[in-house]
Design a protein around this motif. Sequence first.
Motif, PDB file in Angstrom:
ATOM      1  N   VAL A 214       0.953  -1.119  -0.099  1.00  0.00           N
ATOM      2  CA  VAL A 214       0.128  -0.036  -0.084  1.00  0.00           C
ATOM      3  C   VAL A 214       0.964   1.414   0.121  1.00  0.00           C
ATOM      4  CG1 VAL A 214      -1.897   1.323   0.994  1.00  0.00           C
ATOM      5  CG2 VAL A 214      -1.771  -1.072   1.192  1.00  0.00           C
ATOM      6  N   ILE A 215       0.687   2.045  -0.982  1.00  0.00           N
ATOM      7  CA  ILE A 215       1.617   3.263  -1.100  1.00  0.00           C
ATOM      8  C   ILE A 215       0.827   4.324  -1.113  1.00  0.00           C
ATOM      9  CG2 ILE A 215       3.154   4.745  -2.823  1.00  0.00           C
ATOM     10  CD1 ILE A 215       2.380   1.128  -3.933  1.00  0.00           C
ATOM     11  N   PHE A 216       1.186   5.381   0.052  1.00  0.00           N
ATOM     12  CA  PHE A 216       0.563   6.614   0.275  1.00  0.00           C
ATOM     13  C   PHE A 216       1.396   7.691  -0.158  1.00  0.00           C
ATOM     14  CE2 PHE A 216      -0.952   3.822   3.461  1.00  0.00           C
ATOM     15  CZ  PHE A 216      -2.332   4.147   3.651  1.00  0.00           C
ATOM     16  N   SER A 217       0.997   8.519  -1.133  1.00  0.00           N
ATOM     17  CA  SER A 217       2.024   9.749  -1.616  1.00  0.00           C
ATOM     18  C   SER A 217       1.093  10.671  -2.419  1.00  0.00           C
ATOM     19  CB  SER A 217       2.824   9.100  -2.643  1.00  0.00           C
ATOM     20  OG  SER A 217       3.864  10.043  -2.995  1.00  0.00           O
ATOM     21  N   VAL A 257      -2.776   5.174  -2.722  1.00  0.00           N
ATOM     22  CA  VAL A 257      -3.739   6.205  -2.359  1.00  0.00           C
ATOM     23  C   VAL A 257      -3.229   7.635  -2.603  1.00  0.00           C
ATOM     24  CG1 VAL A 257      -4.840   6.830  -0.296  1.00  0.00           C
ATOM     25  CG2 VAL A 257      -4.539   4.708  -0.439  1.00  0.00           C
ATOM     26  N   GLN A 258      -3.969   8.329  -3.242  1.00  0.00           N
ATOM     27  CA  GLN A 258      -3.511   9.623  -3.542  1.00  0.00           C
ATOM     28  C   GLN A 258      -3.768  10.554  -2.454  1.00  0.00           C
ATOM     29  OE1 GLN A 258      -1.865  10.854  -6.079  1.00  0.00           O
ATOM     30  NE2 GLN A 258      -2.094  12.976  -5.658  1.00  0.00           N
ATOM     31  N   MET A 259      -2.874  11.438  -1.955  1.00  0.00           N
ATOM     32  CA  MET A 259      -2.765  11.973  -0.489  1.00  0.00           C
ATOM     33  C   MET A 259      -3.252  13.607  -0.728  1.00  0.00           C
ATOM     34  SD  MET A 259      -2.826   9.624   1.732  1.00  0.00           S
ATOM     35  CE  MET A 259      -3.349  10.693   2.820  1.00  0.00           C
ATOM     36  N   THR A 260      -3.144  13.777  -2.082  1.00  0.00           N
ATOM     37  CA  THR A 260      -3.415  15.433  -2.321  1.00  0.00           C
ATOM     38  C   THR A 260      -4.485  15.513  -2.978  1.00  0.00           C
ATOM     39  OG1 THR A 260      -2.177  15.505  -4.191  1.00  0.00           O
ATOM     40  CG2 THR A 260      -0.856  15.805  -2.129  1.00  0.00           C
ATOM     41  N   ARG A 279      -3.856  -1.842 -11.562  1.00  0.00           N
ATOM     42  CA  ARG A 279      -4.849  -2.907 -12.542  1.00  0.00           C
ATOM     43  C   ARG A 279      -3.763  -4.102 -12.573  1.00  0.00           C
ATOM     44  NH1 ARG A 279      -6.058   1.525 -15.320  1.00  0.00           N
ATOM     45  NH2 ARG A 279      -4.706   1.126 -16.993  1.00  0.00           N
ATOM     46  N   ASN A 280      -2.593  -3.951 -13.146  1.00  0.00           N
ATOM     47  CA  ASN A 280      -1.757  -5.297 -13.275  1.00  0.00           C
ATOM     48  C   ASN A 280      -1.646  -6.190 -12.136  1.00  0.00           C
ATOM     49  OD1 ASN A 280      -1.244  -4.232 -15.985  1.00  0.00           O
ATOM     50  ND2 ASN A 280       0.601  -3.154 -15.612  1.00  0.00           N
ATOM     51  N   TYR A 281      -1.525  -5.535 -10.767  1.00  0.00           N
ATOM     52  CA  TYR A 281      -1.341  -6.371  -9.812  1.00  0.00           C
ATOM     53  C   TYR A 281      -2.684  -6.343  -9.015  1.00  0.00           C
ATOM     54  CZ  TYR A 281       3.611  -5.971 -10.115  1.00  0.00           C
ATOM     55  OH  TYR A 281       4.871  -6.250 -10.540  1.00  0.00           O
ATOM     56  N   GLU A 282      -3.803  -6.216  -9.621  1.00  0.00           N
ATOM     57  CA  GLU A 282      -5.202  -6.379  -9.056  1.00  0.00           C
ATOM     58  C   GLU A 282      -5.465  -5.694  -7.824  1.00  0.00           C
ATOM     59  OE1 GLU A 282      -5.900 -10.657  -9.088  1.00  0.00           O
ATOM     60  OE2 GLU A 282      -5.874 -10.838 -11.298  1.00  0.00           O
ATOM     61  N   GLY A 283      -4.794  -4.523  -7.687  1.00  0.00           N
ATOM     62  CA  GLY A 283      -5.100  -3.658  -6.553  1.00  0.00           C
ATOM     63  C   GLY A 283      -6.420  -2.623  -6.749  1.00  0.00           C
ATOM     64  N   LEU A 284      -5.991  -1.513  -6.125  1.00  0.00           N
ATOM     65  CA  LEU A 284      -6.968  -0.681  -6.200  1.00  0.00           C
ATOM     66  C   LEU A 284      -6.264   0.908  -6.415  1.00  0.00           C
ATOM     67  CD1 LEU A 284      -9.707  -1.240  -3.676  1.00  0.00           C
ATOM     68  CD2 LEU A 284     -10.103  -1.390  -6.079  1.00  0.00           C
ATOM     69  N   TYR A 285      -6.600   1.863  -7.134  1.00  0.00           N
ATOM     70  CA  TYR A 285      -6.257   3.269  -7.009  1.00  0.00           C
ATOM     71  C   TYR A 285      -7.255   3.971  -6.501  1.00  0.00           C
ATOM     72  CZ  TYR A 285      -4.390   7.562  -8.773  1.00  0.00           C
ATOM     73  OH  TYR A 285      -3.739   8.858  -8.934  1.00  0.00           O
ATOM     74  N   GLN A 286      -7.052   4.712  -5.538  1.00  0.00           N
ATOM     75  CA  GLN A 286      -7.904   5.508  -4.540  1.00  0.00           C
ATOM     76  C   GLN A 286      -7.430   7.048  -4.534  1.00  0.00           C
ATOM     77  OE1 GLN A 286      -8.179   3.849  -0.530  1.00  0.00           O
ATOM     78  NE2 GLN A 286      -9.865   2.232  -1.250  1.00  0.00           N
TER      79      GLN A 286
END
Length: 800
Positions: A214-217, A257-260, A279-286
């Motif tokens: 999970v990446i927060f940035s 997760v987009q933090m701005t 999408r390639n890693y079957e995750g989510l873009y929030q």
Amino acid sequence: MMNYIKIGTFLALLFCVTGCDEIRNLGLDDVQNISSFKENESMDILDISFSPTYKEMTLDVDLTSDLSGRLRSDTANVRIAVHETVRRGIGFEYDSKEELELVRIRNVAAEEAAKQNFKVLAIVDLTLPQPQVDEQREALQEIKNVYGEDKVFVSFMHDFEVSETFPLTDYVFQHYFVSKENSGKLLFRTIVEKRDEVTKPDGPFPTTNNQALVIFSDGAVYDENDQPFDAKYYEYKAELDKVYPQMVKDTLSIYYVQMTDASMEGGDEASLTLQRMCRNYEGLYQEKFDWNQMEADFKKKFGLDYCDYRLTLANLDGKVYRGYSHTLFVECYDKNDALLASDSVSYALGSIYEPVIVNGATKFKVILKGIIIILISLLVVYLVFQYAVPAVQYLYFLKKHVITYKGKGMSVNNRLIGDSCYMCKDEFKEGEKIVVKCEHTVHKSCWDENEYKCPEYGRHCKSGSHYFNYRELWDSRNAPSYMNKVLVGCIAALVSWMFFLNDFHLIPHEILKNMMQQGTPGALRSSSEHTNFINQLRVIPYFGFCVGLFNVFILGLLSVISGNWLRRLGRLLLATFIAAACCWSFFAIESMIVLVMGMTAYSFIIEWIPWVLSSTLILYLLTRLVGGKLEKKKVLIACVMGILSMHIWQFFYDDSYTDYRLLLLFSFVFYSVTIALCLSHLGFRSDHFFLSVSGSIKPMDIALYKWFRTAPNGIVTIGRSVDCNLQINWDINGKISPVHAEIRMQKGRLRLYALEEGVFVNGKSCPLNKGLRLYHGMSFRIGNTDFVYKENRKLPKLAY
């Protein structure tokens, strides 16, 4: 005409009474018709289940992340309340009196997550302002609340570097989440390095198959001069754009997760790369952190099937589920009683015929109790009818009909009393007890000596009969003639109830369900009421089967006792088979009609029909077996009692803690005893058979059926003896023996037997001991008395 109006009015009233409470719109083998009704978005009841004894009820509940965290951290100031309503039918809903106790609250998410081989690595961007760093900390707190610090790990981006990976402990929460604004970061490089770190065999999670990164940035990859921060930016970008093998996708999912608030949509290549990576890693873009969405994706991706919380509620012992619709409300309050969240779920258990009882007794214990109850009831009935009722009647007899003789000229009810005893011919003396029940006044001692009956007409005197043997209380003649039928009716009810409880189905339940499903229009098959009614088919037809089978067989056994028992037994078995098959069919067809016509909520409109048909058939078969005549009034009584037996009792026992199965026994008894009483008042087919007597006596008609009801072995004796049923004491000059002839009931027909010479039939001498069947209008002569046998449909005015 008035009789039909009265009957129609009564049936209409009965329809209204029994139709007000719909009892068959719910009820399955187990939990049925579960449907949630959303109250707000903070709580969601997912499922409801019961323990094997139904003592405990379990609710699986999902809560929003903020409420879930509050419940974990501030349990003392959060209160959960539960209450239940019950809907007995259309328009009948009330609060349940049986309170549910909340006994346990389990954090299922934490428990299940602890069991899973699952790790989460979060990359925290410390280059953002402190408010956004705090948002990242709060987001990770929600994840940690569910999975715990042994499942959640963290790395920090700042100063163009990324820290090592370490557990997300409380110490990390307190000291590491400090902003290093504008210190710079290498976002794509960090993602690739951490991806490779967690997937290599000697990485921090070597034994973990399910991993989430999970990446927060804020997605920043360029400086203010539109130059990449990282000299190898395009190399790492190309790496993130690749579609990796299925093996990697099955073990690792990447979430960003987009933090701005700034949007990176459209042509921004960094945003497109990050979205493509997810999408390639079957995750989510929030665009904004949404833990509920991310957790649901975790569960789906890694097979983590659990709810947030599991509430365990305790039912009171003895609580009965009768197929009614229960609505369970769950509400969460803060310390000021402000509502935080609520939801409700509707369910149904059992049915009116197969209730579910909390911690209920086993079938064996219930049947044993039922047997004891019936045995005690049989004893009580026997004592009441054999002793108590005759004793009360005898006391009344003594008070009203036994007086002290005070001298000549006495009168009773404007009737002059003779001076001598009609039986012993002795004159009465002052102070003697005499019986004045009829015009044949006798000494009290003579009355007793004559076995408590009139000396002239015996037990068949219209007003002068009152049999009570106070010297031998157990004399069978003390009890009324219908007592045996009542006792047998109780036994029939017990056997019917026992077989019904043990569920001995001749046609498997699934076959019935398939038949009904095929016969139901497709638009109705998905309705909950239809599904509930389908499942009751395992009960309703079988109920009719038990009622028809055992009432006909056991009550019909009375017809096998005398006569050609083998032939009668064959007729009994045939009648029993017909009753069982037809009664089963009546109830099954009625259920099918209800389903096909979509009347499951209004089945009471036609549910009386199988009761009418079954009761009529049962009485008809029984009257054919015992040789009686079917009377419309008795059929009507049986039909009404059948309907009432399954409806009236529920008005009294809906809130009772008495075992519902025992209460059902009383319904069987109520119906079977009613059938037995109707049968006991159905005379032989000879209830319209009479002898017209003339000659040396005033002409009169004598009803033979009165004697056949009490005569042993169905024999009526004729002669001069006082022991004869028909004593010819008026023919002084005729040559009449003490017992001269007999009339016997054989196979439902009357036959005349001459025991002595001097019996003439239609002017011809009758052979001795050879039965001669009597037909309407046939005449015979004994001594100077003429007898004419008549079959009158309308009862004449009897002499006695």
